[in-house]
Scaffold this motif. Structure first.
Motif, PDB file in Angstrom:
ATOM      1  N   CYS A  82      71.062 -45.200  29.464  1.00  9.42           N
ATOM      2  CA  CYS A  82      72.451 -45.124  29.907  1.00  9.42           C
ATOM      3  C   CYS A  82      73.135 -46.434  29.537  1.00  9.42           C
ATOM      4  N   GLY A  83      74.143 -46.345  28.672  1.00 15.02           N
ATOM      5  CA  GLY A  83      74.907 -47.522  28.251  1.00 15.02           C
ATOM      6  C   GLY A  83      76.100 -47.711  29.168  1.00 15.02           C
ATOM      7  N   VAL A  84      76.302 -48.966  29.597  1.00 18.40           N
ATOM      8  CA  VAL A  84      77.430 -49.266  30.484  1.00 18.40           C
ATOM      9  C   VAL A  84      78.185 -50.483  29.956  1.00 18.40           C
ATOM     10  N   LYS A  85      79.378 -50.689  30.499  1.00 17.29           N
ATOM     11  CA  LYS A  85      80.173 -51.840  30.060  1.00 17.29           C
ATOM     12  C   LYS A  85      81.007 -52.375  31.220  1.00 17.29           C
ATOM     13  N   PHE A 112      79.489 -26.315  33.726  1.00 18.02           N
ATOM     14  CA  PHE A 112      79.854 -25.982  32.337  1.00 18.02           C
ATOM     15  C   PHE A 112      81.317 -26.345  32.092  1.00 18.02           C
ATOM     16  N   LYS A 113      82.181 -25.880  33.027  1.00 15.12           N
ATOM     17  CA  LYS A 113      83.624 -26.066  32.871  1.00 15.12           C
ATOM     18  C   LYS A 113      84.229 -26.662  34.123  1.00 15.12           C
ATOM     19  N   PRO A 114      84.657 -27.888  34.138  1.00 17.79           N
ATOM     20  CA  PRO A 114      84.554 -28.832  33.037  1.00 17.79           C
ATOM     21  C   PRO A 114      83.099 -29.249  32.858  1.00 17.79           C
ATOM     22  N   PRO A 115      82.738 -29.791  31.691  1.00 18.18           N
ATOM     23  CA  PRO A 115      81.357 -30.229  31.495  1.00 18.18           C
ATOM     24  C   PRO A 115      81.065 -31.469  32.332  1.00 18.18           C
ATOM     25  N   LEU A 116      80.177 -31.307  33.320  1.00 20.19           N
ATOM     26  CA  LEU A 116      79.848 -32.428  34.209  1.00 20.19           C
ATOM     27  C   LEU A 116      78.355 -32.696  34.178  1.00 20.19           C
ATOM     28  N   ILE A 117      77.989 -33.977  34.245  1.00 18.88           N
ATOM     29  CA  ILE A 117      76.589 -34.332  34.478  1.00 18.88           C
ATOM     30  C   ILE A 117      76.520 -35.279  35.674  1.00 18.88           C
ATOM     31  N   VAL A 118      75.323 -35.355  36.269  1.00 25.40           N
ATOM     32  CA  VAL A 118      75.088 -36.246  37.400  1.00 25.40           C
ATOM     33  C   VAL A 118      73.999 -37.234  37.008  1.00 25.40           C
ATOM     34  N   ILE A 119      74.236 -38.507  37.293  1.00 30.36           N
ATOM     35  CA  ILE A 119      73.169 -39.501  37.109  1.00 30.36           C
ATOM     36  C   ILE A 119      72.978 -40.240  38.430  1.00 30.36           C
ATOM     37  N   ALA A 120      71.778 -40.779  38.634  1.00 26.51           N
ATOM     38  CA  ALA A 120      71.545 -41.647  39.791  1.00 26.51           C
ATOM     39  C   ALA A 120      71.260 -43.053  39.273  1.00 26.51           C
ATOM     40  N   SER A 121      71.970 -44.035  39.842  1.00 24.83           N
ATOM     41  CA  SER A 121      71.846 -45.418  39.380  1.00 24.83           C
ATOM     42  C   SER A 121      71.391 -46.327  40.519  1.00 24.83           C
ATOM     43  N   LYS A 122      70.366 -47.139  40.246  1.00 23.23           N
ATOM     44  CA  LYS A 122      69.771 -48.017  41.258  1.00 23.23           C
ATOM     45  C   LYS A 122      70.821 -49.015  41.747  1.00 23.23           C
ATOM     46  N   ALA A 123      70.958 -49.053  43.072  1.00 21.89           N
ATOM     47  CA  ALA A 123      72.108 -49.751  43.660  1.00 21.89           C
ATOM     48  C   ALA A 123      72.111 -51.263  43.454  1.00 21.89           C
ATOM     49  N   ASP A 124      70.923 -51.871  43.342  1.00 17.70           N
ATOM     50  CA  ASP A 124      70.904 -53.341  43.274  1.00 17.70           C
ATOM     51  C   ASP A 124      70.852 -53.870  41.837  1.00 17.70           C
ATOM     52  N   THR A 125      71.274 -53.065  40.866  1.00 14.28           N
ATOM     53  CA  THR A 125      71.186 -53.496  39.466  1.00 14.28           C
ATOM     54  C   THR A 125      72.547 -53.928  38.926  1.00 14.28           C
ATOM     55  N   LYS A 126      72.467 -54.672  37.831  1.00 19.26           N
ATOM     56  CA  LYS A 126      73.675 -55.097  37.109  1.00 19.26           C
ATOM     57  C   LYS A 126      74.435 -53.860  36.606  1.00 19.26           C
ATOM     58  N   SER A 127      73.676 -52.889  36.085  1.00 19.25           N
ATOM     59  CA  SER A 127      74.313 -51.683  35.537  1.00 19.25           C
ATOM     60  C   SER A 127      75.128 -50.950  36.596  1.00 19.25           C
ATOM     61  N   ALA A 133      76.669 -52.208  39.193  1.00 14.65           N
ATOM     62  CA  ALA A 133      77.921 -52.948  39.421  1.00 14.65           C
ATOM     63  C   ALA A 133      78.899 -52.669  38.277  1.00 14.65           C
ATOM     64  N   MET A 134      78.383 -52.631  37.045  1.00 13.09           N
ATOM     65  CA  MET A 134      79.244 -52.394  35.882  1.00 13.09           C
ATOM     66  C   MET A 134      79.815 -50.974  35.909  1.00 13.09           C
ATOM     67  N   LEU A 135      78.968 -50.007  36.280  1.00 10.67           N
ATOM     68  CA  LEU A 135      79.405 -48.611  36.401  1.00 10.67           C
ATOM     69  C   LEU A 135      80.535 -48.459  37.415  1.00 10.67           C
ATOM     70  N   VAL A 156      83.601 -41.232  34.994  1.00  9.76           N
ATOM     71  CA  VAL A 156      83.159 -40.922  36.354  1.00  9.76           C
ATOM     72  C   VAL A 156      84.295 -40.221  37.110  1.00  9.76           C
ATOM     73  N   THR A 157      83.960 -39.056  37.701  1.00  7.89           N
ATOM     74  CA  THR A 157      84.983 -38.336  38.457  1.00  7.89           C
ATOM     75  C   THR A 157      84.643 -38.270  39.947  1.00  7.89           C
ATOM     76  N   GLY A 158      83.476 -38.795  40.298  1.00  7.68           N
ATOM     77  CA  GLY A 158      83.083 -38.828  41.712  1.00  7.68           C
ATOM     78  C   GLY A 158      81.815 -39.631  41.874  1.00  7.68           C
ATOM     79  N   SER A 159      81.605 -40.159  43.064  1.00 11.39           N
ATOM     80  CA  SER A 159      80.354 -40.889  43.301  1.00 11.39           C
ATOM     81  C   SER A 159      79.997 -40.830  44.783  1.00 11.39           C
ATOM     82  N   LEU A 160      78.714 -41.045  45.055  1.00 13.93           N
ATOM     83  CA  LEU A 160      78.195 -40.994  46.414  1.00 13.93           C
ATOM     84  C   LEU A 160      77.197 -42.133  46.562  1.00 13.93           C
TER      85      LEU A 160
END
Ligand SMILES: Cc1cc2nc3c(=O)[nH]c(=O)nc-3n(C[C@H](O)[C@H](O)[C@H](O)COP(=O)(O)O)c2cc1C
Length: 164
Positions: A26-29, A47-62, A64-66, A125-129
């Protein structure tokens, strides 16, 4: 009334480790800075809209960037590309710039895409938890590309575990 039982830790771990996972990057900026992390927890969510879900470790640099940029790009690895997965699961705060010797280009979102990967999807990103030690980000796929044909790198074909 619901019967209250203690969670069977061994069963939970054994069963959750039966979930099949790919290994991708996963590339972030954030502004001009880029980073990336090895990602196994990803799934399509619409499918419509095309959505994917990822889980990102909370204490990482990535993570924070996300949170700041609200964009990410998933580069899909080929079966033989364990070396890339291994490189990107090192934390940036320990190893510095992981893209130093990895060829990449910036996608429409400005996130890094690995040139040697099979292809990519880019998301807004259209939503997060934010619960637990990983946060869930819902991303709408706004760009995608195929670099070449090939089989995906799967977690089960590596010596590593992530889950349970
Ligand atoms: C096999 C494997 C799979 C992983 N899958 C994920 C994942 O799905 N989500 C995640 O946030 N971290 C995952 N990680 C951990 C990150 O790659 C790791 O925390 C990375 O160092 C974060 O990079 P950063 O500190 O530069 O942001 C995985 C690690 C391994 C070894």
């Amino acid at each position: 009334m619901r019967k209250c039982t203690l969670l069977d830790e061994k069963a939970k771990k054994t069963m959750l480790r039966k979930l099949p996972h790919p290994l991708n990057i996963c590339g972030v900026k954030e502004n001009e800075e880029v980073n990336g992390f090895t990602l196994s927890w990803v799934t399509q969510a619409s499918f419509k809209p095309p959505l994917i879900v990822i889980a990102s470790k909370a204490d990482t640099k990535s993570h924070a960037m996300l949170k700041t940029s609200q964009v990410f790009a998933v580069s899909f690895l080929e079966a033989g590309q364990k070396d890339l997965a291994e490189k990107f699961f090192q934390p940036q705060r320990r190893v510095g710039n992981k893209f130093g010797d990895v060829e990449f280009y910036l996608g429409e979102t400005g996130c890094p895409i690995i040139s040697a990967s099979l292809g990519y999807v880019e998301c807004k990103v259209t939503g997060s938890l934010e619960q637990g030690d990983h946060s869930v980000f819902l991303g709408e796929v706004i760009a995608a590309g195929i670099h070449r044909e090939g089989e995906s790198l799967l977690l089960k074909d590596t010596p590593w575990e992530y889950g349970g």
